[in-house]
Scaffold this active site. Structure first.
Site, PDB file in Angstrom:
ATOM      1  N   CYS A   2     -24.849  79.628  29.927  1.00 45.90           N
ATOM      2  CA  CYS A   2     -25.982  78.558  30.541  1.00 45.90           C
ATOM      3  C   CYS A   2     -27.130  79.121  30.120  1.00 45.90           C
ATOM      4  CB  CYS A   2     -25.566  78.750  31.896  1.00 45.90           C
ATOM      5  SG  CYS A   2     -24.347  78.099  32.752  1.00 45.90           S
ATOM      6  N   ARG A  27     -25.903  80.494  23.073  1.00 46.33           N
ATOM      7  CA  ARG A  27     -25.439  81.286  24.185  1.00 46.33           C
ATOM      8  C   ARG A  27     -23.953  80.812  24.723  1.00 46.33           C
ATOM      9  NH1 ARG A  27     -29.721  83.620  27.222  1.00 46.33           N
ATOM     10  NH2 ARG A  27     -28.535  83.609  29.066  1.00 46.33           N
ATOM     11  N   TRP A  75     -22.056  76.101  30.598  1.00 42.31           N
ATOM     12  CA  TRP A  75     -21.063  76.882  30.398  1.00 42.31           C
ATOM     13  C   TRP A  75     -19.972  76.653  31.527  1.00 42.31           C
ATOM     14  CZ3 TRP A  75     -17.815  81.243  30.951  1.00 42.31           C
ATOM     15  CH2 TRP A  75     -16.811  81.763  29.933  1.00 42.31           C
ATOM     16  N   ASN A 101     -28.350  78.909  36.258  1.00 46.32           N
ATOM     17  CA  ASN A 101     -27.624  79.924  35.353  1.00 46.32           C
ATOM     18  C   ASN A 101     -27.073  80.899  36.514  1.00 46.32           C
ATOM     19  OD1 ASN A 101     -26.386  81.758  33.831  1.00 46.32           O
ATOM     20  ND2 ASN A 101     -28.157  82.137  32.822  1.00 46.32           N
ATOM     21  N   GLY A 102     -25.759  80.975  36.606  1.00 48.05           N
ATOM     22  CA  GLY A 102     -25.496  82.039  37.581  1.00 48.05           C
ATOM     23  C   GLY A 102     -24.172  81.141  38.317  1.00 48.05           C
ATOM     24  N   GLU A 487     -13.252  97.228  16.602  1.00 47.91           N
ATOM     25  CA  GLU A 487     -14.408  96.422  16.394  1.00 47.91           C
ATOM     26  C   GLU A 487     -13.974  95.296  15.298  1.00 47.91           C
ATOM     27  OE1 GLU A 487     -16.927  95.212  17.817  1.00 47.91           O
ATOM     28  OE2 GLU A 487     -18.173  94.268  16.482  1.00 47.91           O
ATOM     29  N   LYS A 491     -13.966  91.195  15.916  1.00 44.18           N
ATOM     30  CA  LYS A 491     -14.722  90.239  15.169  1.00 44.18           C
ATOM     31  C   LYS A 491     -13.695  89.094  14.665  1.00 44.18           C
ATOM     32  CE  LYS A 491     -17.793  90.882  16.122  1.00 44.18           C
ATOM     33  NZ  LYS A 491     -18.352  91.942  17.092  1.00 44.18           N
ATOM     34  N   GLU A 494     -12.283  86.805  17.301  1.00 42.19           N
ATOM     35  CA  GLU A 494     -13.435  85.860  18.071  1.00 42.19           C
ATOM     36  C   GLU A 494     -14.086  84.793  17.330  1.00 42.19           C
ATOM     37  OE1 GLU A 494     -16.760  87.662  19.717  1.00 42.19           O
ATOM     38  OE2 GLU A 494     -16.859  89.308  18.230  1.00 42.19           O
ATOM     39  N   HIS A 510       5.521 103.105  17.333  1.00 42.38           N
ATOM     40  CA  HIS A 510       5.996 103.040  18.594  1.00 42.38           C
ATOM     41  C   HIS A 510       6.213 101.661  19.170  1.00 42.38           C
ATOM     42  CE1 HIS A 510       5.833 107.586  18.657  1.00 42.38           C
ATOM     43  NE2 HIS A 510       4.678 107.285  18.147  1.00 42.38           N
ATOM     44  N   LYS A 607     -22.853  84.148  24.342  1.00 43.63           N
ATOM     45  CA  LYS A 607     -23.416  85.335  23.744  1.00 43.63           C
ATOM     46  C   LYS A 607     -23.778  86.257  24.817  1.00 43.63           C
ATOM     47  CE  LYS A 607     -25.675  87.794  20.688  1.00 43.63           C
ATOM     48  NZ  LYS A 607     -25.002  88.575  19.774  1.00 43.63           N
TER      49      LYS A 607
HETATM   50  C1  F6R Z   1     -18.468  90.658  20.417  1.00 45.38           C
HETATM   51  C2  F6R Z   1     -19.775  90.321  21.574  1.00 45.38           C
HETATM   52  C3  F6R Z   1     -19.373  90.699  22.804  1.00 45.38           C
HETATM   53  C4  F6R Z   1     -20.411  91.538  23.454  1.00 45.38           C
HETATM   54  C5  F6R Z   1     -20.388  91.784  25.085  1.00 45.38           C
HETATM   55  C6  F6R Z   1     -21.339  92.671  25.385  1.00 45.38           C
HETATM   56  O1  F6R Z   1     -19.040  89.947  19.384  1.00 45.38           O
HETATM   57  O2  F6R Z   1     -20.759  90.081  21.305  1.00 45.38           O
HETATM   58  O3  F6R Z   1     -17.971  91.512  22.924  1.00 45.38           O
HETATM   59  O4  F6R Z   1     -20.756  92.657  22.765  1.00 45.38           O
HETATM   60  O5  F6R Z   1     -20.267  90.526  25.508  1.00 45.38           O
HETATM   61  O6  F6R Z   1     -22.580  91.983  25.524  1.00 45.38           O
HETATM   62  P1  F6R Z   1     -23.991  92.701  25.734  1.00 45.38           P
HETATM   63  O7  F6R Z   1     -24.015  93.793  24.637  1.00 45.38           O
HETATM   64  O8  F6R Z   1     -24.894  91.769  25.612  1.00 45.38           O
HETATM   65  O9  F6R Z   1     -23.860  93.420  26.856  1.00 45.38           O
END
Ligand code: F6R
Length: 612
Positions: A2, A27, A75, A101-102, A487, A491, A494, A510, A607
């Site tokens: 949002c 976002r 969202w 937002n919330g 990680e 990536k 997602e 295993h 985001k």
């Molecule tokens: C993945 C990604 C998310 C954030 C997570 C935490 O690419 O961006 O997994 O790392 O939502 O977000 P922050 O760092 O803003 O607390």
């Protein structure tokens, strides 16, 4: 998650609101809308399911007249994505329009009460109770003046449970915008003869560098040439305007096809800036963080708490903390930590890592740690974000605005800063200074090593074009290589929607090896001389079962055995994820491009996750 935008000024609000919404797109959202009040006091709302582009092409868009307005990207949480459920929402008498937002947790109870009082609702959202409740509370005021409206809003907010950033627009007070927040982000931009509201700084950076930060339960009453602030009990308060030095070019694509690619390529710079003057005359220098040797000697446990990529940065540094400081270090997912009744007390140091500084679970975990008496440090990228207002200390990664949903440069900056913090603590404790000195030297060399990797992207691009149709992938490694594997796997899944898992290489046998067949890609991370032979033979095992293999390494590896061996520069095992993640970021990026997907705005993702 949002996005909120607002404008009060002397120009037509519509275009400014649309520009702001476009900047908030990253976002994550499924619908968008705008409301304005025209000079003749008519409230107009245009909203739809879909992208901002659809909003711009909406047949009613020209009805949005006036120099004051609010906008929203939604969202969906309560109610499906639809025009009806999109914001702005209005009360039944169209006196108030609201973007939110919330999550209003007690909306069902409030809605029930309002229905019994004769109010009608049209949407399934939690938000719709807000304008109706303001309407209901205004009826108890003596008149419909600004003062009474503000009081009705305050009484309404007192009744709300949950989190919100709210913008309220009303034809009753046509030249005013009223905003408030509780545990959801909202900032106010100050211009000349115009003021702005936004969920984050980059959305309005092209208009102003001067911002007011609203704290929880505060209110701002905004006109074109004034911003007045009130505390929870509506007593007027003063706030200082803050100048934020980010420039707009930092938030633009600068010739790159996508923000994600630009942000991957910015890593030499973001790492350099995160190091900045924090390494000085052979020592670490953290002026914002001073903990005494006595206090530090009492610490018997360290937690690194975060979500997603930020949590992976913590995992990459876990062994470093233990080896440098001799203190048990636990890395926890914030959403687990907050509910698990963790063993935290005044002898615990809790480090919270968050790019946005707004992640709801991370903030809740921070509050819990503080309640239990822990010393708390926030590591974040966003100046004055919520987390910074609650932690005992804040250290900023200077990665610059990260716009792509998939985090890249924030991750490497987080590892760099966590490493500097670990060395700083070891200097205070006079422990393991030799290792600390070696790491300080390595830190300085990292940006040019990252540049070297970024000058050799073709092999990764070509491999991505060979395997982008595969349906499954496994990332394997041991120790820090496993942390980087997690990680890399995140990536890939997602932004490419390919099923992907990360395993400690020794675990493959295993169970997961049963899944290996022709359409699987295996990515082996091999940067630690101690574990390299083991992991190499794990990759070979899966090769014999039909998978294609990419090996990322700085060890000597027989290139002929694997589909691609990508060599990265030498580096200490503790810092290896900073280098090995770069080809993984590029791999995910090029797979997503091959598949023709929206790299910067992957489906279903936001985001910053500002709700639980
Ligand atoms: C993945 C990604 C998310 C954030 C997570 C935490 O690419 O961006 O997994 O790392 O939502 O977000 P922050 O760092 O803003 O607390």
């Amino acid at each position: 998650m949002c996005g909120i935008i607002g404008y009060v000024g002397n120009k037509e609000a519509k275009q400014i609101l649309i520009n702001g919404l476009l900047r908030l797109e990253y976002r994550g959202y499924d619908s968008a809308g705008i409301a304005t009040v025209s000079p003749d006091n008519v409230l107009n709302i245009v909203k739809n399911k879909g992208r901002i582009k659809d909003l711009m092409e909406n047949k009613n868009i020209d009805s949005l007249k006036g120099t004051v307005g609010i906008g929203h990207t939604r969202w969906a949480t309560h109610g499906i994505p639809s025009e009806t459920n999109s914001h702005p929402h209005v009360d039944q008498d169209k006196l108030f329009t609201v973007v939110h937002n919330g999550i209003i947790e007690n909306y069902a109870l409030l809605k029930d009460m309002l229905i019994k009082a004769g109010y009608n609702f049209y949407s399934q959202t939690d938000t719709e109770v807000v304008p109706n409740l303001i309407n209901y509370n205004l009826k108890k005021e003596k008149d419909q003046s600004l003062e009474s409206v503000l009081h009705a809003i305050k009484v309404t907010c007192d009744e709300l449970e949950g989190s919100y950033a709210l913008e309220i627009l009303s034809p009753l007070i046509p030249n005013y915008l009223i905003v408030t927040r509780r545990n959801s982000p909202l900032i106010i931009g100050s211009g000349h003869g115009e003021n702005y509201v936004s969920s984050d700084i980059p959305a309005i950076l092209s208009y102003t560098n001067n911002f007011y930060l609203l704290d929880n339960n505060e209110y701002a009453v905004i006109t074109n040439n004034s911003v007045e602030f009130y505390n929870e009990s509506l007593t007027k308060i003063e706030k200082e305007v803050r100048n934020i030095a980010w420039d707009m070019s930092a938030a633009e694509k600068e010739g790159f096809d996508d923000y994600m690619l630009k942000e991957i390529f910015e890593q030499p710079k973001s790492i350099r800036e995160t190091i900045g003057s924090r390494l000085l005359n052979g020592k670490t220098n953290l002026p914002d963080f001073e903990i005494s040797e006595e206090k530090l000697k009492e610490i018997n446990k360290i937690y690194i708490i975060a979500c997603g990529t930020a949590m992976h940065a913590g995992l990459a540094c876990k062994r470093l903390y233990e080896h440098l400081l001799g203190i048990e270090t636990v890395v926890e997912v914030a959403s687990e930590f907050r509910y698990k009744d963790p063993l935290v007390d005044d002898k615990t140091l809790c480090i919270f890592v968050s790019q946005s500084g707004e992640t709801a679970d991370t903030i809740a975990a921070l509050r819990l740690a503080k309640e239990n008496g822990a010393t708390t440090i926030a590591i974040t990228n966003v100046i004055s974000s919520s987390i910074t207002r609650e932690a005992d200390y804040t250290l900023y990664t200077h990665a610059g605005p990260e716009i792509a949903v998939a985090s890249t440069k924030a991750y490497t900056a987080q590892i760099i800063l966590l490493t500097i913090l670990a060395i700083n603590l070891s200097e205070t404790l006079h422990m393991n200074l030799v290792l600390g000195t070696q790491l300080k030297q390595e830190l300085v060399e990292i940006p040019s090593k990252v540049e070297k990797i970024l000058s050799n992207i073709e092999p990764i691009k070509n491999f991505a074009s060979e395997v982008y149709k595969e349906t499954d992938s496994f990332f394997i490694g041991r120790l820090e290589d496993y942390a980087a594997a997690l990680e890399g796997s995140l990536k890939l899944k997602e932004i490419s929607y390919i099923h992907s898992e990360a395993y400690p290489a020794g675990e493959l046998k295993h169970g997961p090896i049963a899944l290996i067949e022709d359409n699987v890609t295996i990515i082996g991370l091999i940067t630690n001389p101690l574990t390299a032979p083991k992991t190499l033979s794990n990759v070979e095992e899966v090769l014999t079962r039909g998978a294609k293999a990419l090996v990322i390494t700085n060890q000597i590896v027989d290139q002929s055995k694997f589909d691609l061996v990508y060599t990265i520069p030498e580096i200490s095992e503790y810092l290896s994820p900073v280098l090995s993640v770069i080809p993984l970021q590029l791999f995910a990026y090029y797979i997503s491009k091959e598949k023709g997907l929206d790299v910067d705005k992957p489906r279903n993702l936001a985001k910053s996750v500002t709700v639980e």
